[in-house]
Design an enzyme around this catalytic site. Structure first.
Site, PDB file in Angstrom:
ATOM      1  NE  ARG A 163     -27.333  -1.560  23.046  1.00 59.48           N
ATOM      2  CZ  ARG A 163     -27.382  -2.818  23.235  1.00 59.48           C
ATOM      3  NH1 ARG A 163     -26.282  -3.586  23.097  1.00 59.48           N
ATOM      4  NH2 ARG A 163     -27.957  -3.299  24.142  1.00 59.48           N
TER       5      ARG A 163
ATOM      6  N   GLY B 296       0.799  -1.193   0.119  1.00 62.01           N
ATOM      7  CA  GLY B 296      -0.068  -0.092  -0.085  1.00 62.01           C
ATOM      8  C   GLY B 296       0.502   0.858  -0.172  1.00 62.01           C
ATOM      9  CG  ASN B 297      -0.398   5.915   0.362  1.00 60.05           C
ATOM     10  OD1 ASN B 297       0.120   6.200  -0.288  1.00 60.05           O
ATOM     11  ND2 ASN B 297      -2.018   5.742   0.486  1.00 60.05           N
ATOM     12  N   GLY B 298       2.865   3.029   1.823  1.00 61.25           N
ATOM     13  CA  GLY B 298       4.105   3.926   3.020  1.00 61.25           C
ATOM     14  C   GLY B 298       4.909   2.230   1.960  1.00 61.25           C
TER      15      GLY B 298
ATOM     16  CG  ASP C 120      -7.022   1.742   3.872  1.00 65.43           C
ATOM     17  OD1 ASP C 120      -7.995   1.333   4.340  1.00 65.43           O
ATOM     18  OD2 ASP C 120      -6.215   1.752   4.592  1.00 65.43           O
TER      19      ASP C 120
ATOM     20  NE  ARG D  94     -30.796  -2.032  21.637  1.00 68.22           N
ATOM     21  CZ  ARG D  94     -30.527  -3.555  21.677  1.00 68.22           C
ATOM     22  NH1 ARG D  94     -29.748  -4.356  21.115  1.00 68.22           N
ATOM     23  NH2 ARG D  94     -30.671  -4.082  22.641  1.00 68.22           N
TER      24      ARG D  94
ATOM     25  N   GLY E 171     -10.128   2.140   7.570  1.00 67.62           N
ATOM     26  CA  GLY E 171     -10.351   3.510   6.403  1.00 67.62           C
ATOM     27  C   GLY E 171      -9.722   4.420   7.797  1.00 67.62           C
TER      28      GLY E 171
HETATM   29  O1  F6P Z   1      -4.049   0.360   5.819  1.00 69.81           O
HETATM   30  C1  F6P Z   1      -5.004  -1.248   6.164  1.00 69.81           C
HETATM   31  C2  F6P Z   1      -5.810  -1.077   6.984  1.00 69.81           C
HETATM   32  O2  F6P Z   1      -6.604  -2.177   6.975  1.00 69.81           O
HETATM   33  C3  F6P Z   1      -6.453   0.373   7.742  1.00 69.81           C
HETATM   34  O3  F6P Z   1      -7.728   0.806   6.872  1.00 69.81           O
HETATM   35  C4  F6P Z   1      -6.533   0.364   8.862  1.00 69.81           C
HETATM   36  O4  F6P Z   1      -6.742   1.498   9.419  1.00 69.81           O
HETATM   37  C5  F6P Z   1      -5.322  -0.233   9.340  1.00 69.81           C
HETATM   38  O5  F6P Z   1      -4.801  -1.031   8.208  1.00 69.81           O
HETATM   39  C6  F6P Z   1      -4.817  -1.365  10.649  1.00 69.81           C
HETATM   40  O6  F6P Z   1      -3.592  -1.684  10.668  1.00 69.81           O
HETATM   41  P1  F6P Z   1      -3.310  -2.861  11.673  1.00 69.81           P
HETATM   42  O7  F6P Z   1      -3.239  -4.052  10.943  1.00 69.81           O
HETATM   43  O8  F6P Z   1      -1.552  -2.592  11.638  1.00 69.81           O
HETATM   44  O9  F6P Z   1      -3.792  -2.445  12.947  1.00 69.81           O
END
Ligand code: F6P
Length: 361
Positions: free
Chosen positions: A278, A114-116, A139, A174, A182
């Site tokens: 809830r 993904g991004n990083g 995401d 409810r 995300g």
């Molecule tokens: O980037 C994918 C993702 O699933 C995000 O939607 C979520 O916020 C994050 O990873 C959760 O990361 P981890 O599995 O490290 O808790």
């Protein structure tokens, strides 16, 4: 000459990682033949590349994995911002990754991330490694591609979750908040929210006020609908927090349980309406299990294209879906850019037209 290609899966896992690797491998074996191709699986993401953990793969390793979620190579999170930082262990991560790449005599390293992970892929490319990458994440926030693999599978699971909440919310009259994954972008919540018939959709891109959400709930009450389903992204925040200076905003988010406003919003709505409210967190089930048919196909297309780039030595690219075409996009263009939900996109306009509230008006 034997072609040597490394595979590496990085960051949070998702459906379609195995299908994508299978796609690349099958297309490469098809082109080079079993005898002229060696695929090396780097274990546990960049961590494995840093520490030299790998295994030689065989053609049969890529059989029977088309539908399987997760990754047969394992994965880990190795933050990009720390890649050039020497930490207490004294390890020069970039030097170690290059050393492993050279030691394995790779012609190319295929990175699924993904991004990083794409930022680190670009760093390795700039450091002289031959890289081809594939866009992974539920995401769907990778710049340069219309869709990432994993997104559709995530939508399917999140939608099933919202569907399930719908029936119980209606039976018990409810209000339910369903938290969808995300932190930074709301594509998954937007699509699952619309598909699941949510009445309110809250995204990181559109700060909400409790008053606006309550207004929607009261309107529904007046029209005889005694339940409300809110699809809320992990990163959705109230307007008063969005308006804070950066540092204070971060602090306010960190103070919330699990770093999300979901529980607080449930309490705020219950307080304001007097109506039982809830919260349900869908969590990692959205990233696990079986890869859906669309993602299996998309991953296979991406995989075949990645193989084509390797065969043609078009390195330094990520494969991407643009319209109905699978194309290479330079990693230097992709790295560091987030594809957020444009607040005036067609999806949001259409959702608003059908009466969905985004909590902002
Ligand atoms: O980037 C994918 C993702 O699933 C995000 O939607 C979520 O916020 C994050 O990873 C959760 O990361 P981890 O599995 O490290 O808790």
């Amino acid at each position: 000459m034997i072609k040597r290609v490394g595979f590496l899966t990085s960051g949070g896992d998702c459906q379609g990682l195995n299908a994508s690797m299978r796609g690349v491998a099958k297309a490469l074996y098809e082109h080079y033949g079993d005898k002229n191709l060696e695929i090396i699986g780097i274990l546990n993401g960049y961590k494995g590349l840093i520490h030299g953990d790998y295994k030689k793969m065989k053609p049969e390793d890529f059989s029977g994995i088309l539908s399987r979620g997760g990754t047969i190579l394992g994965t880990s999170r190795q933050p990009f911002k720390m890649m050039r930082v020497i930490e207490e262990d004294g390890i020069d991560k970039v030097a170690c990754m290059k050393k492993t790449y050279r030691y394995l005599k790779l012609d190319c390293l295929v990175i699924l991330g993904g991004n990083g992970s794409q930022k680190t892929a670009n760093l390795l490319s700039e450091e002289g490694c031959n890289i081809v990458s594939l866009p992974k994440t539920i995401d769907n926030d990778l710049w340069g591609t219309d869709k990432t693999f994993g997104f559709q599978s995530g939508i399917n699971i999140a939608t099933e979750g919202i569907d399930a909440i719908h029936t119980t919310a209606e039976s018990h009259s409810r209000i339910f908040i369903v938290e969808v994954m995300g932190h930074k972008v709301g594509w998954l919540t937007l699509y699952a929210g619309i598909a699941g018939g949510a009445d309110v959709i809250l995204l990181p891109e559109i700060p909400y006020t409790v008053d606006n959400i309550v207004k929607k709930i009261v309107d529904r009450e007046r029209s005889g609908k005694h339940f409300t389903v809110v699809a809320m992204a992990e990163g959705a925040i109230p307007k008063e927090v969005a308006d804070l200076p950066k540092k204070e905003k971060k602090q306010a988010i960190m103070e919330q349980p699990n770093g999300t406003f979901t529980e607080k919003l449930a309490k705020d709505i219950q307080m304001a309406t007097g109506h039982e409210t809830r919260a349900t967190v869908l969590g990692h089930i959205q990233r696990g299990g079986t890869t859906c048919p669309y993602d299996r196909a998309l991953s296979t297309f991406f995989g075949a294209k990645a193989a084509e780039l390797i065969i043609n030595e078009q390195y330094g690219n990520m494969v991407a879906l643009q319209g109905d075409r699978i194309v290479p996009v330079p990693l230097s263009e992709v790295a560091g850019k987030l594809k957020v939900v444009p607040v005036d996109c067609e999806e949001i306009k259409c959702a608003r037209a059908t009466g969905i509230s985004f909590g902002d008006e």
